[in-house]
Design a protein around this motif. Structure first.
Motif, mmCIF file in Angstrom:
data_model
loop_
_atom_site.group_PDB
_atom_site.id
_atom_site.type_symbol
_atom_site.label_atom_id
_atom_site.label_comp_id
_atom_site.label_asym_id
_atom_site.label_seq_id
_atom_site.Cartn_x
_atom_site.Cartn_y
_atom_site.Cartn_z
ATOM 1 N N MET B 217 33.173 37.083 39.105
ATOM 2 C CA MET B 217 32.255 38.048 38.079
ATOM 3 C C MET B 217 33.353 38.486 37.005
ATOM 4 O O MET B 217 34.510 38.567 37.023
ATOM 5 C CB MET B 217 31.848 39.336 38.757
ATOM 6 C CG MET B 217 30.994 39.077 39.963
ATOM 7 S SD MET B 217 30.459 40.580 40.629
ATOM 8 C CE MET B 217 29.598 41.114 39.263
ATOM 9 N N GLN B 218 32.636 38.613 35.758
ATOM 10 C CA GLN B 218 33.313 39.200 34.576
ATOM 11 C C GLN B 218 32.428 39.953 33.716
ATOM 12 O O GLN B 218 31.173 39.468 33.713
ATOM 13 C CB GLN B 218 33.940 37.852 33.728
ATOM 14 C CG GLN B 218 34.760 38.484 32.706
ATOM 15 C CD GLN B 218 34.979 37.392 31.527
ATOM 16 O OE1 GLN B 218 34.312 36.616 31.394
ATOM 17 N NE2 GLN B 218 35.974 37.713 30.925
ATOM 18 N N GLY B 219 32.759 40.941 33.390
ATOM 19 C CA GLY B 219 31.958 41.771 32.433
ATOM 20 C C GLY B 219 30.485 41.764 32.827
ATOM 21 O O GLY B 219 29.578 41.939 31.925
ATOM 22 N N GLY B 220 30.210 42.226 34.185
ATOM 23 C CA GLY B 220 28.679 42.059 34.519
ATOM 24 C C GLY B 220 28.069 41.059 34.834
ATOM 25 O O GLY B 220 26.776 40.838 34.916
ATOM 26 N N HIS B 221 28.619 39.915 34.455
ATOM 27 C CA HIS B 221 27.894 38.696 35.070
ATOM 28 C C HIS B 221 28.418 37.828 36.031
ATOM 29 O O HIS B 221 29.617 38.023 36.246
ATOM 30 C CB HIS B 221 28.339 37.703 33.718
ATOM 31 C CG HIS B 221 27.612 38.292 32.228
ATOM 32 N ND1 HIS B 221 26.509 37.856 31.952
ATOM 33 C CD2 HIS B 221 28.238 39.008 31.106
ATOM 34 C CE1 HIS B 221 26.172 38.350 30.690
ATOM 35 N NE2 HIS B 221 27.200 39.296 30.306
ATOM 36 N N ILE B 222 27.827 37.015 36.818
ATOM 37 C CA ILE B 222 28.618 35.886 37.695
ATOM 38 C C ILE B 222 28.642 34.733 36.850
ATOM 39 O O ILE B 222 27.826 34.113 36.247
ATOM 40 C CB ILE B 222 27.577 35.840 38.768
ATOM 41 C CG1 ILE B 222 27.223 37.436 39.557
ATOM 42 C CG2 ILE B 222 27.948 34.697 39.648
ATOM 43 C CD1 ILE B 222 27.045 37.375 41.009
ATOM 44 N N LEU B 223 30.054 34.243 36.835
ATOM 45 C CA LEU B 223 30.148 33.065 36.109
ATOM 46 C C LEU B 223 30.210 31.796 36.869
ATOM 47 O O LEU B 223 29.619 30.610 36.372
ATOM 48 C CB LEU B 223 31.715 32.937 35.629
ATOM 49 C CG LEU B 223 31.960 34.338 34.736
ATOM 50 C CD1 LEU B 223 33.448 34.178 34.339
ATOM 51 C CD2 LEU B 223 31.083 34.094 33.604
#
Ligand SMILES: Nc1ncnc2c1ncn2[C@@H]1O[C@H](COP(=O)(O)OP(=O)(O)O)[C@@H](O)[C@H]1O
Ligand SMILES: [Mg+2]
Lengths: 298, 365
Positions: B217-223
Motif C-alpha cells: 500500500m501507498q497513500g491509501g492505494h493498494i499498488l
C-alpha cells in the motif's frame, strides 16, 4: 566535613518553613482543641483552664438531670447521624451526576476538554454564601421552582422545598460536585481509550465495557471524589444553616452553636474531635480501598 | 483477486475512507478492493501513514467506510457493531486490561460471549499453553515484559476463536531477536489454528518471510497484491520495487522486439533483454528494475554489458559491487562469496555484466 554540615543546615532551613506552617496552623490548634475538650466549662464562655473534665464527651449521649444524675439523650446522636446520612446522600447524588459528567468530558476533543474543565471550576469563582443564597431563591415557597410549577397549574400549594433535608442535600451536592467530577475526570482522562475499543473487539457491549473496564479503571478517581465530597459535607456549616433551617442541624452548626450562643466550649471542641475522628475513619477506608486495588491505577 | 470465491473470508469492495469531511477532508483509503482467503496469512505492507491501520479498523468495525463494502464470508458487515463481528484484533500497543491478570485478560472475550465457566477455563488453559505463558497465568499485566504482553494479546484475541485475526504491527515494539522468534511463533499459531490472519507491518522483510500473500500500500492505494515471491521478483510499480528489498532502478529506452521479448538500451549500450508483457513502441523511455543479486558479474569483455567499479563492500556472506554505467547511471551488484578468495577486481576496473530477461522488471511509475 563542612560541606556535610552546611547541607544539614540547608535541609533544616528548607524544611523549616513547611514545618512551621504545619505546626502553627495544624498541630497547635488541634492540640488546643483536644485540650479544651477535656477542660471544665466556664458558663460565661471559654473554659476553666486546668480543671480536667470528661463532661463534654458524656454530653454527646447523656444529659445531666437537675439532681446530677445522667439520663440518656439522643438529640446530639441524632444530629451526628443526620450529618453522616446527609453527607452520604450528597456523595451518592454527586457520584450519580458526576460520573457521567466526567465520562462525557473525558471523551471530548482536547479543545472541548479544556473548556469543560474550566466550566466545572466556574462556581468556585463565586462566594459559597452567595451560591447557597441562590438556592434559597430557587427553593423557597414563592421561589423560582414553586412559582413555575404553580404558574403551570401543576400545584396549588407551594411544595415544602426549603428547610428540608432534601434542600441541604441539593445545596451540598451543588457546592461539592466539582470535587467529584474533577478526580473522576482525571482518572478517566488518562485512561487509554484503546482499552475501550479492545473491549468492544472482545464482544463486550457498551454497558459491559462500562462495568468491566471503565468503572474499574476509574476506581481511584471515584474513591478520591467520594472522600472529597463526603469529608467537607460532614463538616458543612453554611449550607445547612441557610437551606436547612433550624430543623436540619448538622455537626458543623452544632459546633458553631457551642462556641456561640450555647457558650459550651469544651462540648464544641469535643464535637470537633468527633468530626475529626469521622474524617479519619473515612480516610482509612480510602487507604484500604487503594491497597485492595493494588494501587494499580494506570 | 482469487478464483475460488467459496474460500474467501474477507472481501473488501471498493472501500474508501475519508476523515473529516469538508474543508479538512483527508482520503485515508481510496477505492481499495481485495479478497482474503480463509486460512490465509495476508499482509498489508506499506510505509507509515499509508492507511494500513485504517483498513484494519474498518474490518474490525471501529470505523465505517465512507464508500464501499466489507464482506465476511459473503455477509455484509455494515450493520454489525465491533462487538458482534467474529473478528479479533491484536492492537499495536496490545491494549491489555491493566486491572486484570493474564488469565482474566484471556477469559474476557469468552465471558462476554457468555460461554459456560468450565469451557472458559479450559480454553484459557489451552491458550496459555499455546503461547507458553502457563506459569504466569495469575500475574498482572504490569508485571510482565513486552514480549510476554505481546503473547497475552495474541492469546486474548485467539481465545474466542475468531474467523479472522487482525494484527496491527504486533512485533514493532519488540527487539530484533524477540521479533525473529515471534515471527516464527506467529506463523506456527496461524497454521495450528487455521484462522485467517491479516497482518500489518511496515517491515518488508517481515512481510516476505511470513505471508502467503502481500498487499503493498501507498497513500491509501493498494499498488500490488501477490505472493512474496511475486512481489519481490515481479514488482509492477517503481514504489513497490523500491520499498521491498534492494533494487537497481534504471532509465532505459526500448529497442526492437526480439523472440524473447524486448530489447532494451541503457544509453548507447545494448545487450539487455526483458520479457515485455505489453506492447511497447520502439524508442519509448521506461524504468527497469533489477535486483543486485540477479546481476551476473564477470571480468572485462566476458559479458555483453560494461561498467566501471566505484566501490567494493565486503558483507561476509556476499560482496556488494558499486559500478557506473557508460551513461553515468549508478548500479549495484551482489555476489555470493562462495569461495575464499573471490575475484581481484579493484575500484576503477572495468567489469562486464548481464542479467537474464526474467530477472528484469519493466515498471509502471
Ligand atoms: N481519526 C482520524 N482522523 C483524521 N485522520 C486520520 C484518522 N486516522 C488516521 N488518519 C490519517 O489517515 C492516514 C492513514 O493512517 P493509518 O491508517 O493510521 O496509517 P498506517 O497505519 O498505515 O500508518 C494518516 O495520514 C492519518 O493521519
Ligand atoms: Mg498504523
Amino acid at each position: 566535613m563542612a560541606g556535610r554540615l552546611s547541607r544539614t543546615k540547608i535541609r533544616a532551613l528548607l524544611i523549616g518553613p513547611a514545618a512551621a506552617v504545619i505546626g502553627i496552623f495544624v498541630v497547635i490548634p488541634l492540640m488546643l482543641m483536644a485540650w479544651i475538650s477535656i477542660q471544665g466549662r466556664d458558663y460565661s464562655g471559654g473554659v476553666i483552664w486546668g480543671e480536667l473534665s470528661g463532661e463534654a464527651y458524656l454530653r454527646m449521649i447523656f444529659e445531666r438531670e437537675l439532681d446530677d444524675s445522667l439520663a440518656v439523650n439522643f438529640n446530639y446522636v441524632l444530629i451526628i447521624l443526620r450529618s453522616v446520612w446527609l453527607s452520604f446522600l450528597t456523595t451518592v447524588i454527586s457520584l450519580l451526576v458526576g460520573f457521567p459528567t466526567a465520562l462525557f468530558m473525558a471523551t471530548r476533543t482536547p479543545k472541548w476538554k479544556a473548556i469543560l474543565v474550566f466550566m466545572v471550576t466556574l462556581p468556585f469563582w463565586t462566594n459559597l454564601l452567595v451560591r447557597n443564597y441562590a438556592w434559597i431563591l430557587l427553593l423557597r415557597d414563592h421561589g423560582a421552582i414553586n412559582g413555575t410549577l404553580s404558574w403551570l397549574g401543576i400545584i396549588s400549594e407551594p411544595l415544602p422545598l426549603l428547610h428540608t433535608q432534601l434542600a441541604v442535600a441539593i445545596g451540598l451536592t451543588y457546592s461539592f460536585l466539582p470535587f467529584m467530577v474533577l478526580p473522576i475526570y482525571a482518572s478517566l482522562e488518562k485512561m487509554d481509550l484503546r482499552l475501550v475499543e479492545s473491549a468492544f473487539d472482545l464482544y463486550a457491549t457498551r454497558l459491559m465495557t462500562l462495568r468491566r473496564i471503565i468503572i474499574p479503571l476509574a476506581v481511584p478517581g471515584i474513591v478520591a471524589g467520594c472522600i472529597l465530597v463526603f469529608v467537607p459535607s460532614l463538616g458543612a456549616y453554611v449550607t445547612p444553616e441557610l437551606l436547612g433551617g433550624g430543623k436540619t442541624l448538622m455537626i458543623g452548626n452544632l459546633i458553631g452553636l457551642q462556641f456561640g450562643a450555647a457558650r459550651n466550649w469544651p462540648f464544641g471542641a469535643a464535637l470537633g474531635i468527633l468530626l475529626l475522628a469521622l474524617v479519619m475513619i473515612s480516610l482509612t477506608f480510602y487507604a484500604l480501598k487503594l491497597k485492595n486495588t493494588g494501587g494499580n491505577t494506570q | 483477486m482469487r478464483d475460488n470465491t467459496d474460500n474467501i473470508a474477507i472481501s473488501v469492495r471498493g472501500v474508501s475512507k475519508i476523515f473529516d469531511e469538508g474543508v479538512n477532508a483527508f482520503v485515508a483509503l481510496d477505492n481499495v478492493s481485495l479478497d482474503i482467503g480463509s486460512n490465509e496469512f495476508f499482509t498489508l505492507l506499506g510505509p507509515s501513514g499509508c492507511g494500513k491501520t485504517t483498513l484494519l479498523r474498518l474490518i474490525a468495525g471501529f470505523e465505517q467506510p465512507s464508500q464501499g463494502q466489507i464482506l465476511l464470508n459473503g455477509e455484509n458487515l455494515e450493520q454489525l457493531p465491533p462487538f458482534k463481528r467474529p473478528v479479533n484484533t491484536v492492537f499495536q500497543n496490545y491494549a491489555l486490561f491493566p486491572h486484570m491478570t493474564i488469565a482474566q485478560n484471556i477469559a474476557f472475550g469468552l465471558e462476554m460471549l457468555g460461554r459456560p465457566r468450565q469451557e472458559i477455563n479450559s480454553t484459557v488453559d489451552e491458550m496459555l499453553e499455546l503461547v507458553q505463558m502457563k506459569a504466569l497465568a495469575d500475574r498482572r499485566i504490569t508485571q510482565i515484559s513486552g514480549g510476554q504482553q505481546q503473547r497475552v494479546a495474541l492469546a486474548r484475541a485467539l481465545a474466542p476463536k475468531p474467523k479472522v485475526l487482525l494484527l496491527d504491527e504486533p512485533l514493532s515494539a519488540l527487539d530484533l531477536q524477540l521479533r525473529k522468534d515471534m515471527q516464527i511463533e506467529l506463523k506456527r499459531l496461524q497454521l495450528e489454528t487455521g484462522i485467517t490472519f491479516i497482518f500489518v507491518t511496515h517491515d518488508q522483510e517481515e512481510a516476505l518471510t511470513m505471508s502467503d500473500r502481500i498487499a503493498v500500500m501507498q497513500g491509501g492505494h493498494i499498488l500490488q497484491i501477490g505472493s512474496p515471491r511475486d512481489i519481490y521478483e515481479h514488482p509492477q510499480h517503481r514504489f513497490v520495487a523500491g520499498f521491498i528489498g534492494e533494487i537497481n532502478l534504471l532509465r532505459a529506452t526500448t529497442g526492437k522486439a526480439t523472440p524473447e521479448g524486448l530489447e532494451l538500451r541503457l544509453g548507447e549500450m545494448r545487450g539487455l533483454e526483458a520479457k515485455a508483457k505489453k506492447q511497447v513502441s520502439s524508442g519509448a523511455k521506461l524504468t527497469l528494475a533489477i535486483r543486485p543479486e540477479r546481476i551476473l558479474l564477470a571480468g572485462q569483455d566476458k559479458e555483453p554489458l560494461t561498467g566501471k567499479l566505484t566501490n567494493v563492500v565486503y558483507h561476509g556472506t556476499d560482496t556488494l559491487y558499486h559500478f557506473d554505467l557508460p551513461d553515468g547511471q549508478a548500479m549495484r551488484a551482489r555476489r555470493q562469496n562462495s569461495d575464499k578468495t573471490g575475484p581481484e577486481w579493484k575500484i576503477g576496473d572495468t567489469i562486464s555484466w548481464s542479467a537474464k530477461p526474467d530477472s528484469i522488471a519493466v515498471l509502471e511509475d
